[in-house]
Design a protein around this motif. Structure first.
Motif, PDB file in Angstrom:
ATOM      1  N   THR A   1       0.878  -1.324  -0.307  1.00 57.37           N
ATOM      2  CA  THR A   1      -0.034   0.032   0.052  1.00 57.37           C
ATOM      3  C   THR A   1       0.822   1.149  -0.190  1.00 57.37           C
ATOM      4  OG1 THR A   1      -0.367  -0.165   2.440  1.00 57.37           O
ATOM      5  CG2 THR A   1      -1.843  -1.263   1.145  1.00 57.37           C
ATOM      6  N   ALA A   2       2.125   1.174   0.000  1.00 58.57           N
ATOM      7  CA  ALA A   2       2.904   2.056  -0.238  1.00 58.57           C
ATOM      8  C   ALA A   2       3.093   2.945  -1.607  1.00 58.57           C
ATOM      9  CB  ALA A   2       4.467   1.761  -0.020  1.00 58.57           C
TER      10      ALA A   2
ATOM     11  N   THR B   1      -8.808  -2.916   1.182  1.00 59.20           N
ATOM     12  CA  THR B   1      -8.604  -3.033   2.565  1.00 59.20           C
ATOM     13  C   THR B   1      -7.237  -2.693   2.788  1.00 59.20           C
ATOM     14  OG1 THR B   1     -10.228  -4.685   2.954  1.00 59.20           O
ATOM     15  CG2 THR B   1      -8.532  -4.461   4.801  1.00 59.20           C
ATOM     16  N   PRO B   2      -6.788  -1.341   3.281  1.00 58.33           N
ATOM     17  CA  PRO B   2      -5.655  -0.886   3.183  1.00 58.33           C
ATOM     18  C   PRO B   2      -4.522  -1.311   4.314  1.00 58.33           C
ATOM     19  CG  PRO B   2      -7.079   0.859   3.967  1.00 58.33           C
ATOM     20  CD  PRO B   2      -7.770  -0.500   3.786  1.00 58.33           C
ATOM     21  N   VAL B   3      -5.274  -2.065   5.269  1.00 58.00           N
ATOM     22  CA  VAL B   3      -4.428  -2.491   6.558  1.00 58.00           C
ATOM     23  C   VAL B   3      -3.895  -3.803   6.292  1.00 58.00           C
ATOM     24  CG1 VAL B   3      -4.270  -2.612   8.994  1.00 58.00           C
ATOM     25  CG2 VAL B   3      -5.550  -0.976   8.162  1.00 58.00           C
ATOM     26  N   MET B   4      -2.942  -4.191   6.382  1.00 57.55           N
ATOM     27  CA  MET B   4      -2.378  -5.698   6.370  1.00 57.55           C
ATOM     28  C   MET B   4      -2.384  -6.297   7.637  1.00 57.55           C
ATOM     29  SD  MET B   4      -1.825  -6.023   3.085  1.00 57.55           S
ATOM     30  CE  MET B   4      -1.416  -4.988   1.932  1.00 57.55           C
ATOM     31  N   ASP B   5      -2.636  -7.475   7.840  1.00 56.55           N
ATOM     32  CA  ASP B   5      -2.780  -8.158   9.130  1.00 56.55           C
ATOM     33  C   ASP B   5      -1.388  -7.747   9.800  1.00 56.55           C
ATOM     34  OD1 ASP B   5      -5.345  -9.482   8.583  1.00 56.55           O
ATOM     35  OD2 ASP B   5      -4.290 -11.205   7.868  1.00 56.55           O
TER      36      ASP B   5
ATOM     37  N   ARG C   1      -0.519   8.118   4.124  1.00 55.95           N
ATOM     38  CA  ARG C   1      -0.012   7.055   3.070  1.00 55.95           C
ATOM     39  C   ARG C   1      -1.327   6.672   2.140  1.00 55.95           C
ATOM     40  NH1 ARG C   1       2.336   1.488   4.819  1.00 55.95           N
ATOM     41  NH2 ARG C   1       0.211   1.170   5.386  1.00 55.95           N
ATOM     42  N   LEU C   2      -2.432   6.263   2.734  1.00 59.55           N
ATOM     43  CA  LEU C   2      -3.640   5.737   2.027  1.00 59.55           C
ATOM     44  C   LEU C   2      -3.916   6.934   1.054  1.00 59.55           C
ATOM     45  CD1 LEU C   2      -5.303   3.460   1.826  1.00 59.55           C
ATOM     46  CD2 LEU C   2      -6.703   4.324   3.545  1.00 59.55           C
ATOM     47  N   THR C   3      -3.950   8.304   1.558  1.00 60.09           N
ATOM     48  CA  THR C   3      -4.680   9.301   0.707  1.00 60.09           C
ATOM     49  C   THR C   3      -3.556   9.438  -0.561  1.00 60.09           C
ATOM     50  OG1 THR C   3      -5.670  10.504   2.642  1.00 60.09           O
ATOM     51  CG2 THR C   3      -4.893  11.804   0.392  1.00 60.09           C
ATOM     52  N   ARG C   4      -2.379   9.352  -0.246  1.00 61.77           N
ATOM     53  CA  ARG C   4      -1.312   9.435  -1.375  1.00 61.77           C
ATOM     54  C   ARG C   4      -1.520   8.297  -2.586  1.00 61.77           C
ATOM     55  NH1 ARG C   4       1.766  10.659   2.890  1.00 61.77           N
ATOM     56  NH2 ARG C   4       3.176   8.340   2.886  1.00 61.77           N
ATOM     57  N   LEU C   5      -1.705   7.203  -2.112  1.00 62.17           N
ATOM     58  CA  LEU C   5      -2.015   5.906  -2.721  1.00 62.17           C
ATOM     59  C   LEU C   5      -3.214   6.149  -3.483  1.00 62.17           C
ATOM     60  CD1 LEU C   5      -1.633   2.877  -3.622  1.00 62.17           C
ATOM     61  CD2 LEU C   5      -3.131   2.261  -1.743  1.00 62.17           C
TER      62      LEU C   5
ATOM     63  N   VAL D   1     -13.122   5.670  -3.945  1.00 62.75           N
ATOM     64  CA  VAL D   1     -12.393   4.528  -3.459  1.00 62.75           C
ATOM     65  C   VAL D   1     -12.601   4.382  -2.110  1.00 62.75           C
ATOM     66  CG1 VAL D   1     -10.072   4.077  -2.872  1.00 62.75           C
ATOM     67  CG2 VAL D   1     -10.473   5.430  -4.886  1.00 62.75           C
ATOM     68  N   LEU D   2     -13.423   3.328  -1.858  1.00 65.68           N
ATOM     69  CA  LEU D   2     -14.180   3.085  -0.392  1.00 65.68           C
ATOM     70  C   LEU D   2     -13.158   1.972   0.308  1.00 65.68           C
ATOM     71  CD1 LEU D   2     -16.997   2.804  -2.605  1.00 65.68           C
ATOM     72  CD2 LEU D   2     -16.801   4.580  -0.920  1.00 65.68           C
ATOM     73  N   PHE D   3     -12.834   2.006   1.660  1.00 66.86           N
ATOM     74  CA  PHE D   3     -12.085   0.928   2.096  1.00 66.86           C
ATOM     75  C   PHE D   3     -12.661   1.085   3.739  1.00 66.86           C
ATOM     76  CE2 PHE D   3     -10.312   5.202   2.547  1.00 66.86           C
ATOM     77  CZ  PHE D   3      -9.771   5.176   4.025  1.00 66.86           C
TER      78      PHE D   3
END
Length: 171
Positions: free
Chosen positions: A17-18, A47-51, A60-64, A82-84
């Protein structure tokens, strides 16, 4: 305009997600542009959060998401939303795959009948489980699941062509 929901994993080349390491799969942005030209709205879920992560880094998510939107625009397409799920895996959030809450929320907000909405995702993993639970019409990238009657495609472009051909044949 009829919507198509696409899981972010079906668009990106890597699992990161970087934003600086994110690259679209070849042809995926052009496929989004083709959907737009066919009068389809494109909604992207992810789902931007990895386990193991506590919560997403919203910067970071906004930049992605900005990079994704800009890349789609450069290819002649548009992503309408973009929904998460912003919560970590330990929260038991109903919108975090494999639970269907995010897709159900999209249906409620957009006033959609999910059984009529195509959802393009990978042929394995929690997003496909969420799609099945929500009752969307799953189109899978990979081998597909012939037991469940879900068609499989080698690429996002192939899945989009299937949808467009289907629309042409219905007219």
């Amino acid at each position: 305009m009829q919507p198509v929901i696409i899981d972010l994993a079906a668009i990106r080349e890597s699992d990161t997600t970087a934003p600086e390491h994110w690259n679209p799969m070849p042809g995926s942005l052009e496929a989004i542009a083709r959907l737009n030209r066919a009068d389809r709205r494109v909604l992207v879920t992810g789902t931007p959060v990895m386990d193991g992560d506590a919560a997403p880094d919203l910067g970071r998510l906004t930049r992605l998401h900005n990079r994704l939107n800009q890349a789609a625009n450069n290819a002649g397409g548009q992503i309408d939303a973009v929904l998460f799920c912003p919560h970590g895996p330990d929260t038991n959030c109903p919108c975090r795959p494999p639970r269907p809450g995010l897709l159900l929320d999209i249906a409620l907000r957009q006033q959609l009948r999910l059984e009529d909405v195509p959802y393009i995702t990978l042929d394995h993993g929690p997003a496909l489980e969420a799609g099945r639970s929500a009752g969307v019409r799953c189109l899978v990238l990979g081998a597909g699941n012939t037991d469940a009657g879900e068609p499989g495609f080698s690429s996002l472009d192939a899945a989009v062509q299937y949808l467009l051909d289907e629309t042409d044949n219905a007219d």
